[in-house]
Design an enzyme around this catalytic site. Structure first.
Site, PDB file in Angstrom:
ATOM      1  N   ASP A   8      -3.691   8.152   0.716  1.00 55.98           N
ATOM      2  CA  ASP A   8      -2.820   6.736   0.092  1.00 55.98           C
ATOM      3  C   ASP A   8      -2.124   7.307  -1.277  1.00 55.98           C
ATOM      4  O   ASP A   8      -2.614   8.214  -1.966  1.00 55.98           O
ATOM      5  CB  ASP A   8      -3.892   5.702  -0.135  1.00 55.98           C
ATOM      6  CG  ASP A   8      -3.252   4.339  -0.863  1.00 55.98           C
ATOM      7  OD1 ASP A   8      -1.863   3.926  -0.338  1.00 55.98           O
ATOM      8  OD2 ASP A   8      -3.790   4.059  -1.785  1.00 55.98           O
ATOM      9  N   LEU A   9      -1.335   6.453  -1.695  1.00 57.05           N
ATOM     10  CA  LEU A   9      -0.560   7.079  -3.157  1.00 57.05           C
ATOM     11  C   LEU A   9      -1.310   6.255  -4.094  1.00 57.05           C
ATOM     12  O   LEU A   9      -1.855   6.662  -5.188  1.00 57.05           O
ATOM     13  CB  LEU A   9       0.996   6.916  -2.984  1.00 57.05           C
ATOM     14  CG  LEU A   9       1.964   7.168  -4.169  1.00 57.05           C
ATOM     15  CD1 LEU A   9       1.609   8.559  -4.466  1.00 57.05           C
ATOM     16  CD2 LEU A   9       3.287   6.959  -4.071  1.00 57.05           C
ATOM     17  N   ASP A  10      -0.985   4.874  -4.253  1.00 56.09           N
ATOM     18  CA  ASP A  10      -1.036   3.935  -5.278  1.00 56.09           C
ATOM     19  C   ASP A  10      -2.761   3.681  -5.220  1.00 56.09           C
ATOM     20  O   ASP A  10      -3.306   3.437  -4.547  1.00 56.09           O
ATOM     21  CB  ASP A  10      -0.463   2.737  -5.319  1.00 56.09           C
ATOM     22  CG  ASP A  10       1.259   2.837  -5.116  1.00 56.09           C
ATOM     23  OD1 ASP A  10       1.582   3.487  -6.168  1.00 56.09           O
ATOM     24  OD2 ASP A  10       1.654   2.384  -4.581  1.00 56.09           O
ATOM     25  N   THR A  16      -0.428   3.674 -10.382  1.00 59.32           N
ATOM     26  CA  THR A  16       0.856   2.753 -10.367  1.00 59.32           C
ATOM     27  C   THR A  16       0.734   1.365 -10.417  1.00 59.32           C
ATOM     28  O   THR A  16       1.436   0.826 -10.835  1.00 59.32           O
ATOM     29  CB  THR A  16       1.879   3.087  -9.230  1.00 59.32           C
ATOM     30  OG1 THR A  16       0.873   2.853  -7.906  1.00 59.32           O
ATOM     31  CG2 THR A  16       2.723   4.513  -9.254  1.00 59.32           C
ATOM     32  N   LYS A  44      -3.107  -5.402  -5.003  1.00 59.25           N
ATOM     33  CA  LYS A  44      -3.410  -3.978  -4.743  1.00 59.25           C
ATOM     34  C   LYS A  44      -3.485  -3.554  -3.326  1.00 59.25           C
ATOM     35  O   LYS A  44      -3.911  -4.324  -2.807  1.00 59.25           O
ATOM     36  CB  LYS A  44      -4.662  -3.547  -5.638  1.00 59.25           C
ATOM     37  CG  LYS A  44      -4.570  -3.263  -7.059  1.00 59.25           C
ATOM     38  CD  LYS A  44      -5.833  -2.703  -7.765  1.00 59.25           C
ATOM     39  CE  LYS A  44      -5.392  -2.672  -8.955  1.00 59.25           C
ATOM     40  NZ  LYS A  44      -6.539  -2.107  -9.750  1.00 59.25           N
ATOM     41  N   SER A 113       1.449   5.937   2.596  1.00 57.80           N
ATOM     42  CA  SER A 113       1.550   4.814   1.735  1.00 57.80           C
ATOM     43  C   SER A 113       2.430   3.617   2.166  1.00 57.80           C
ATOM     44  O   SER A 113       3.563   3.791   2.872  1.00 57.80           O
ATOM     45  CB  SER A 113       2.027   5.414   0.481  1.00 57.80           C
ATOM     46  OG  SER A 113       2.685   4.498  -0.496  1.00 57.80           O
ATOM     47  N   ALA A 114       2.071   2.323   1.604  1.00 55.18           N
ATOM     48  CA  ALA A 114       2.905   1.074   1.981  1.00 55.18           C
ATOM     49  C   ALA A 114       4.146   0.936   1.096  1.00 55.18           C
ATOM     50  O   ALA A 114       5.098   0.463   1.367  1.00 55.18           O
ATOM     51  CB  ALA A 114       2.285  -0.172   1.683  1.00 55.18           C
ATOM     52  N   LYS A 144      -0.958  -2.038   6.318  1.00 54.50           N
ATOM     53  CA  LYS A 144      -2.590  -1.732   6.435  1.00 54.50           C
ATOM     54  C   LYS A 144      -3.087  -3.223   6.304  1.00 54.50           C
ATOM     55  O   LYS A 144      -2.616  -4.114   5.663  1.00 54.50           O
ATOM     56  CB  LYS A 144      -3.076  -0.909   5.132  1.00 54.50           C
ATOM     57  CG  LYS A 144      -2.363   0.324   5.338  1.00 54.50           C
ATOM     58  CD  LYS A 144      -2.796   1.187   4.007  1.00 54.50           C
ATOM     59  CE  LYS A 144      -2.162   2.446   3.573  1.00 54.50           C
ATOM     60  NZ  LYS A 144      -2.355   3.148   2.443  1.00 54.50           N
ATOM     61  N   GLU A 168      -8.650   6.698   0.447  1.00 53.36           N
ATOM     62  CA  GLU A 168      -8.227   5.470   0.321  1.00 53.36           C
ATOM     63  C   GLU A 168      -8.919   4.623  -0.920  1.00 53.36           C
ATOM     64  O   GLU A 168      -9.892   4.715  -0.938  1.00 53.36           O
ATOM     65  CB  GLU A 168      -8.115   4.622   1.477  1.00 53.36           C
ATOM     66  CG  GLU A 168      -7.020   4.259   2.157  1.00 53.36           C
ATOM     67  CD  GLU A 168      -6.043   3.323   1.709  1.00 53.36           C
ATOM     68  OE1 GLU A 168      -5.993   2.628   0.550  1.00 53.36           O
ATOM     69  OE2 GLU A 168      -4.675   3.226   2.200  1.00 53.36           O
ATOM     70  N   ASP A 169      -8.141   3.594  -1.659  1.00 56.01           N
ATOM     71  CA  ASP A 169      -8.675   2.844  -2.826  1.00 56.01           C
ATOM     72  C   ASP A 169      -8.689   1.194  -2.512  1.00 56.01           C
ATOM     73  O   ASP A 169      -9.544   0.504  -3.081  1.00 56.01           O
ATOM     74  CB  ASP A 169      -8.042   3.163  -4.061  1.00 56.01           C
ATOM     75  CG  ASP A 169      -6.608   2.495  -4.051  1.00 56.01           C
ATOM     76  OD1 ASP A 169      -5.993   2.477  -3.172  1.00 56.01           O
ATOM     77  OD2 ASP A 169      -6.432   1.603  -5.089  1.00 56.01           O
TER      78      ASP A 169
HETATM   79  C1  BG6 Z   1       1.184  -0.209  -2.239  1.00 54.69           C
HETATM   80  C2  BG6 Z   1       0.659  -0.700  -3.491  1.00 54.69           C
HETATM   81  O1  BG6 Z   1       0.763   1.226  -2.227  1.00 54.69           O
HETATM   82  O2  BG6 Z   1       2.727  -0.230  -2.141  1.00 54.69           O
HETATM   83  C3  BG6 Z   1       1.195  -2.158  -3.708  1.00 54.69           C
HETATM   84  O3  BG6 Z   1      -0.734  -0.307  -3.841  1.00 54.69           O
HETATM   85  C4  BG6 Z   1       2.648  -2.326  -3.399  1.00 54.69           C
HETATM   86  O4  BG6 Z   1       0.781  -2.734  -5.150  1.00 54.69           O
HETATM   87  C5  BG6 Z   1       3.012  -1.599  -2.306  1.00 54.69           C
HETATM   88  O5  BG6 Z   1       3.073  -3.605  -3.670  1.00 54.69           O
HETATM   89  C6  BG6 Z   1       4.532  -1.484  -1.822  1.00 54.69           C
HETATM   90  O6  BG6 Z   1       5.221  -0.890  -2.975  1.00 54.69           O
HETATM   91  P1  BG6 Z   1       6.649  -0.821  -3.231  1.00 54.69           P
HETATM   92  O7  BG6 Z   1       7.028   0.357  -4.096  1.00 54.69           O
HETATM   93  O8  BG6 Z   1       7.413  -0.590  -2.137  1.00 54.69           O
HETATM   94  O9  BG6 Z   1       7.092  -2.213  -3.867  1.00 54.69           O
HETATM   95 MG    MG Z   2      -3.803   2.330  -2.809  1.00 56.13          MG
END
Ligand code: BG6
Ligand code: MG
Length: 215
Positions: A8-10, A16, A44, A113-114, A144, A168-169
């Site tokens: 996962d990224l964030d 972020t 999150k 990542s989302a 997810k 994953e967090d």
């Molecule tokens: C997830 C974050 O990775 O991405 C969320 O944990 C965020 O907080 C989601 O809303 C979507 O991100 P983005 O950059 O497409 O707005």
């Molecule tokens: Mg995350």
């Protein structure tokens, strides 16, 4: 036998959440209400649109779908103005090192990542080359805990999900990993990430031996 690691990224590779928070807070201010750090915890791991729904609920605001699109775009413009200023040293401790160790050991790496801003962030952090595959919010339709993002990653890597480990967090992310038939390392609070196979504070606590010991 572990053949691939999916990250996962964030909250795993980079923090972020603080940029998402100030961007949402700025939007809330423009809409005439305050948005606290406690409220931000609810966002999150949640998609951009679902996050906006939560923000509007907190502000007691009801609007049309077209107006929602405009506000989501506005929040993203705030967010992008922050992440385009990020520096490579903002990578979380141990992340770069662990990615390098995986690749050196012949273990494939993928991002799952989302976020639709994942590529911008990886480029700012100078991490793009350490991922064999990137699956992000521009490639997926199901959020997810749906396993789509990780299954697409495994498919692109041509690795059976049973040989994959996800990092994953978020609780929904751990559920997505398990639903994909993968092992999962939770990063953060043990009380939230109970279903993970192993829980650590951050990738600085990870190494190949621990990876291969995951049951
Ligand atoms: C997830 C974050 O990775 O991405 C969320 O944990 C965020 O907080 C989601 O809303 C979507 O991100 P983005 O950059 O497409 O707005
Ligand atoms: Mg995350």
């Amino acid at each position: 036998m572990i053949k691939a690691c999916l990250f996962d990224l964030d909250g795993v590779i980079v923090d972020t959440a603080k940029y998402h928070y100030i961007a949402w807070k700025k939007l809330a201010k423009e809409l005439g209400f305050d948005f606290s750090e406690t409220d931000n915890e609810r966002l999150k791991g949640v998609s951009r649109m679902a996050s906006l729904d939560i923000l509007l609920e907190i502000g007691g605001i009801s609007i049309t779908p077209a107006e929602k699109e405009r506000l989501a775009h506005q929040k993203n413009e705030h967010y992008v103005s922050f992440i385009t200023q990020m520096q490579a040293d903002e990578v979380l401790p141990g992340a770069r090192e662990f990615l390098k160790a995986c690749r050196k050991a012949g273990i494939a790496t993928a991002l799952g990542s989302a976020s639709k801003n994942a590529m911008t962030i990886l480029e700012r952090l100078e991490l793009t080359d350490l991922f064999d595959v990137v699956v992000d919010g521009t490639h997926t339709t199901k959020a997810k805990p749906d396993p789509e993002v990780f299954l697409k990653g495994a498919e692109a890597l041509k690795v059976n999900p049973a040989h994959c480990v996800v990092f994953e967090d978020a609780e929904a992310g751990v559920e997505a990993a398990l639903a994909a038939g993968m092992k999962c390392v939770g990063i953060g609070h043990p009380e939230i990430l109970t279903k993970a196979h192993l829980i650590i504070d951050g990738l600085h606590q990870m190494d190949l031996q621990k990876l291969n010991n995951i049951q």
